[in-house]
Design an enzyme around this catalytic site. Structure first.
Site, mmCIF file in Angstrom:
data_model
loop_
_atom_site.group_PDB
_atom_site.id
_atom_site.type_symbol
_atom_site.label_atom_id
_atom_site.label_comp_id
_atom_site.label_asym_id
_atom_site.label_seq_id
_atom_site.Cartn_x
_atom_site.Cartn_y
_atom_site.Cartn_z
ATOM 1 N N LYS A 1 0.825 -1.211 0.030
ATOM 2 C CA LYS A 1 -0.070 0.206 -0.178
ATOM 3 C C LYS A 1 1.070 1.240 0.049
ATOM 4 O O LYS A 1 1.634 1.366 1.024
ATOM 5 C CB LYS A 1 -0.906 0.120 1.197
ATOM 6 C CG LYS A 1 -2.021 1.068 0.876
ATOM 7 C CD LYS A 1 -3.249 0.547 1.828
ATOM 8 C CE LYS A 1 -4.446 1.013 1.188
ATOM 9 N NZ LYS A 1 -5.805 0.780 2.113
ATOM 10 N N TRP B 1 -2.991 0.696 -3.917
ATOM 11 C CA TRP B 1 -2.503 -0.968 -3.930
ATOM 12 C C TRP B 1 -1.357 -0.999 -5.057
ATOM 13 O O TRP B 1 -1.763 -0.673 -5.941
ATOM 14 C CB TRP B 1 -3.512 -1.776 -4.156
ATOM 15 C CG TRP B 1 -4.513 -1.971 -2.891
ATOM 16 C CD1 TRP B 1 -5.744 -1.622 -2.710
ATOM 17 C CD2 TRP B 1 -3.915 -2.288 -1.287
ATOM 18 N NE1 TRP B 1 -6.033 -1.772 -1.540
ATOM 19 C CE2 TRP B 1 -5.126 -2.322 -0.657
ATOM 20 C CE3 TRP B 1 -2.824 -2.609 -0.835
ATOM 21 C CZ2 TRP B 1 -5.179 -2.513 0.651
ATOM 22 C CZ3 TRP B 1 -2.773 -3.305 0.613
ATOM 23 C CH2 TRP B 1 -4.005 -3.042 1.365
#
Ligand code: AMP
Length: 561
Positions: free
Chosen positions: A452, A457
């Protein structure tokens, strides 16, 4: 209930034993020990399995008792594979790469009463090894060093004997019992790289159905005319079911013991005329490099046709590399909890060639008998558009519905891996995936491996696969490093084909451009760490936990950017 139904023949491994005995007693098992080859027929193997069963009966073994093996891939291990479940006991295959302390924990946790252990492993367990009280008999199997002395177990009342000596004292005829298909047949613990290992208890029914699925044409497609070489250890999810599948199909087997280096595999392939083989991608990456640089080796592997590869993502360069030698790589996905086969990558006849080419690196379609879905954080199905990602869940007669009971607090935590919805049980795989409109599943990452960065992501796996396509790269893994500004940043851990320092410099200067063809700038690692060889976990896969620990303990090294 209506009358006039079909026979209710139980699905048990005795089906496998009976079929191979009736139809294929002359087929062979070749084992390659470092000391040389051993060859026997299935007929001989079954006779010896009968002796093992008589020995275990004499040990007082009862239905449902657990029998542990700590062994590499050999004919002796296969004899125990047949005898234990077919007599109604449970075969617990323990990972031979675990530390002595962890082996003892698993034996104790499973409540094993008998341990079959390879001599070479018994010796390396060393003085740390404390045999748990539940083990009452230790049988040491001759492997690499059959002549060496066998040391008695430390501080234990267990009996100790040599496999061959013990077998010689028993007859081969055994009254195999009729079993219920719901009885337990096998026990495997997940590799446990993420914490406490969890036990997966296979039933006769699940193992037999899984075995049959390996014979499906739209599965691994194991056939009688194949010679199968499972180079994945027989303790890793039962060598992915290949030994039982080969016996059921009547395919001959080639077992590499613990030797999975390219030279040893080439010799075994040549000797046994192997047609189909399996192992994790790292084994095949080394193998491909070896045959590329060794003209003589290519002449010895002419029979090899198919490599169902799984356990970790398979790169395009590996698929293309083997196809240059006329060897087809079939990308497969699975996990210990599903026996382990769940997805295989096959070409659908109703999909155009261009699309198929693009999906070749996907993990594939659900094997007949498995249903898959990808769900979002609220448990809703994600669209099958090839883009929307979520957790992969699977429902199948050969998927676990719970973990083998153990230490209470672990059980509660572990059972969250299972959900009931849409009228059926689902296993939460912990893998993040997409499904496209044709049903091809692509694993994007492990939930725990996603990175992250700045609230977005990054898929470590997609970066790894692209890095593996770089011509200079032999192995690649991407892990997160904690970052004050971005929360996490990706770090590329690389081993190059060449150890020349100039090659490293060249790679560093080209990596950004190479990755920028596929990834936005913010996803591209700025930090590169070189390894001669990336560390491997207990099942031969790249050990990301070790890399994470290592990365966490090192300073950010701008010189490597
Ligand atoms: P194990 O139970 O030790 O075999 O590990 C199962 C896990 O390995 C899966 O949940 C995946 O994370 C990973 N895995 C297995 N096959 C593949 C594959 N073909 N591509 C990517 N990951 C895989």
């Amino acid at each position: 209930m209506l009358y006039g139904l079909m026979q209710s023949v139980p699905l048990t491994l005795n089906m496998v034993r009976e079929r191979v005995g009736e139809l294929y007693p002359g087929k062979t098992v070749v084992t390659r020990f470092s000391s040389g080859f051993h060859s026997c027929t299935y007929g001989e193997l079954l006779e010896r399995a009968g002796r093992v069963a008589n020995l275990l009966k004499d040990f007082g073994l009862r239905r449902g008792d657990r029998v542990a093996t700590l062994a590499w891939n050999s004919h002796r291990h296969l004899e125990v594979y047949v005898a234990v479940p077919c007599m109604g006991a449970v075969l617990h295959t323990v990972n031979a790469r675990l530390a002595a302390r962890d082996v003892a924990t698993l034996l104790d946790h499973a409540g094993d009463t008998v341990l079959f252990v390879d001599h070479s492993i018994w010796r390396t367990l060393g003085s740390d090894f404390q045999l748990p009280d539940c083990i009452r008999h230790v049988v040491v199997c001759e492997d690499e060093d059959p002549e060496g002395a066998v040391e008695a177990p430390r501080a234990s009342n267990a009996t100790l004997g040599r496999y061959e000596d013990l077998l010689a004292g028993y007859p081969s005829a055994f009254a195999w019992p009729s079993l219920d298909e719901k009885e337990a047949a096998g026990l495997c613990y997940t590799s446990g790289t993420t914490g406490d290992p969890k036990g997966v208890l296979y039933s006769h029914r699940s193992t037999t159905l899984h075995t049959l699925s390996c014979l499906f044409a739209d599965g691994v497609s194991m056939r009688e005319r194949d010679v199968c070489m499972p180079a994945v250890p027989m303790f890793h999810a039962n060598a992915w079911g290949f030994p039982y599948a080969a016996l059921m199909a009547g395919a001959s087997l080639a077992l590499p013991s613990r030797q999975t280096d390219p030279q040893s595999l080439v010799e075994l392939i040549e000797r046994a005329k192997v047609t189909i083989a399996t192992a994790v991608p790292t084994v095949w990456t080394n193998f491909l490099e070896f045959i590329r640089s060794n003209q003589a080796a290519t002449g010895k592997i002419q029979t090899l046709r198919r490599l169902p590869i799984g356990g970790a993502a398979v790169s395009r360069s590996l698929i293309d590399g083997f196809s240059e030698f006329g060897i087809e790589v079939m990308h497969c996905w699975g996990m210990t909890e599903i026996s382990p086969l769940g997805l295989t990558n096959l070409d659908r006849s109703d999909v155009d060639a261009e699309t198929l080419k693009a999906t070749r690196t996907a993990q594939g379609l659900a094997v007949p008998g498995c249903s898959v879905r990808v769900v979002d954080g609220e448990g809703r199905r994600c669209p099958t558009d090839g883009r929307s990602s979520g957790e992969l869940q699977i429902s199948s007669p050969w998927a676990a519905s719970a973990y083998f009971p153990g230490i209470a607090e672990n059980v509660n935590r572990a059972q969250t891996s299972f959900v009931y919805s849409e009228g059926r049980e689902w296993l939460r795989t912990g893998d993040v995936a997409t499904i496209d409109s044709h049903g091809y599943v692509r694993i994007v990452d492990r939930t725990k491996d996603l990175i992250k960065s700045g609230g977005e992501w990054i898929s470590s796996q997609e970066l790894e696969l692209q890095l593996m396509n770089h011509p200079a790269v032999r192995e690649a893994a991407v892990v997160a490093r904690a970052d004050v500004k971005w929360q996490e940043r990706p770090v590329a851990c690389i081993s190059l084909r060449s150890d020349n320092p100039e090659e490293r410099q060249r790679f560093v200067s080209t990596m950004q451009t190479f990755l920028s063809r596929t990834f936005p700038k913010w996803q591209i690692p700025k930090e590169v760490k070189f390894w001669d060889e990336l560390p491997k976990g207990k099942t031969g896969k790249i050990d990301k936990n070790a890399l994470r620990d290592w990365v966490a303990g090192t300073e950010f090294d701008r010189a490597e950017i």
